[in-house]
Write an enzyme that holds these catalytic residues in place. Sequence first.
Site, mmCIF file in Angstrom:
data_model
loop_
_atom_site.group_PDB
_atom_site.id
_atom_site.type_symbol
_atom_site.label_atom_id
_atom_site.label_comp_id
_atom_site.label_asym_id
_atom_site.label_seq_id
_atom_site.Cartn_x
_atom_site.Cartn_y
_atom_site.Cartn_z
ATOM 1 N N LYS A 1 0.861 -1.187 0.000
ATOM 2 C CA LYS A 1 0.000 0.000 0.000
ATOM 3 C C LYS A 1 0.893 1.231 0.000
ATOM 4 O O LYS A 1 2.029 1.169 0.485
ATOM 5 C CB LYS A 1 -0.881 0.008 1.254
ATOM 6 C CG LYS A 1 -2.107 0.880 1.146
ATOM 7 C CD LYS A 1 -3.266 0.183 0.464
ATOM 8 C CE LYS A 1 -4.416 1.128 0.209
ATOM 9 N NZ LYS A 1 -5.598 0.442 -0.319
ATOM 10 N N ASP A 4 -6.982 4.473 -4.515
ATOM 11 C CA ASP A 4 -7.646 4.325 -3.212
ATOM 12 C C ASP A 4 -8.261 5.702 -2.927
ATOM 13 O O ASP A 4 -8.500 6.465 -3.868
ATOM 14 C CB ASP A 4 -6.633 3.909 -2.124
ATOM 15 C CG ASP A 4 -7.304 3.495 -0.804
ATOM 16 O OD1 ASP A 4 -7.893 2.409 -0.758
ATOM 17 O OD2 ASP A 4 -7.268 4.271 0.170
#
Length: 450
Positions: free
Chosen positions: A130, A170
């Site tokens: 991430k 995201d």
Amino acid sequence: MSDIKDKDLAAFMKGVIRRNPGEPEFHQAVQEVAMDIIPYIRDNERIKKMRILERMTEPDRIISFRVVWEDDEGNIRVNRGYRVQQNNAIGPYKGGIRFHPTVTQSILKFLAFEQVFKNSLTGLPLGGGKGGADFNPKGKSDREIMRFCQAFMTELSKYIGPDTDVPAGDIGVGGREVGYLFGQYKRLKDRFEGVLTGKGVEFGGSAIRPEATGYGVVYMMECMLETKGDTLKGKTCAVSGSGNVAQFCTEKLIELGAKVISMSDSGGTIYVKDGMSRENLEWVMDLKNNRSGRMSECVAGFGAKYYEGDRPWALPCELAFPCATQNEIETADAHALVKNECIAISEGANMPSSPEAIDIIRTSSMMHAPSKAANAGGVAVSGLEMSQNSLRMSWSRDEVDAHLKKIIANIHTKCVDKGMRDDGNVDYFKGANIAGFDKVANAMLAYGAL
Ligand code: NDP
């Protein structure tokens, strides 16, 4: 954090907290997994001896870098960028990029840790990672967003690649940002390769990728209801958020005949007693995607009430879809959902329920699909985008949607297999944690002590 009764879990968490001070979101995500895995591996000497769970909680590496860019007034601005490469035991690191002022290392570590289990559940060869930056896209001009994305990618490009690490979007990173990021990567490397997913279909993106997370959340709910001989038709649904995941979750719910009574943003919630229409949703999409609008503007024409500063969870609903952000269902929200006899929750956002809320929901009859299972549709279609890029092919909407449905149904089956309780109900958290863990743990065992 909720109370820990298991001695092994308490000792394990003590070590995690000592090694990762001041990172509450990361501690929370690890505890949520460890509380199921530690009892599961209690008698497995090999996994314990090889310290698999300890190794999984330690990222392979964390890259942190300075991002310098120029705003429209000519001021030099400085942000911090990150990439957490958590685990590549079963495939290249894969996970989104978040641009939000609240981004910290703790938040990205929790998201990267979760991503490892989620990606494993999809059945595709994807490791977990991430990234992001503490950059606030709100109120920035299009050119400022472009300059920030280019500056961010100038550094990130050194650490990613189609077989190494493949980021996606995201919060705060949608199709526009992925376009700017991909353009800069291509310029720097002079290579057209599948290094990002969520790309525009014109330059290697997959059909259904923007819709995949939201659609998948609804498909997971359908699977859960099916175990009770029930369907979505006519069900009253509370949705939170109004970004990518919330929009396509709402779209699919309306298409399947459910009644969506709420959407929200960080300012508040709208309540549409009779359910949102397709036209209402189109208006929200235009407002949010093209005009940077607020949900407070969605009252007239919707037959809606607006509750400033509130979340949707006190509204009477049969099904709940948290699609905004972490810890958006807390103790009082969980009590309200139980009191209103909500049947099931399918989590679109990552880790939207606090540990205390999970405990309250566990003691009720509510079905509760955790984010690592329910929102895995997004990364699953990203995996399919990688396959299409490697094959130099594009599949149709129907083909990708059929894959997505199958992948979510398989995840549901894994949760049932590993999470069935003695009383015949399914602990979806336990099922997802164990099924996600097994595949990664077996690969790590095969590699030896690396
Ligand atoms: P977007 O940026 O498109 O939308 C985010 C939404 O959440 C907005 O409505 C935003 O409101 C709201 N929100 C953000 N922070 C807060 C907060 N602190 N309190 C209340 N509302 C908040 O993001 P996505 O829809 O892509 O992501 C939503 C969630 O889904 C995240 O948890 C993300 O990690 C997760 N997710 C996303 C995937 C994807 O494919 N996009 C894949 C898997 C998970 P506002 O406009 O006011 O900030």
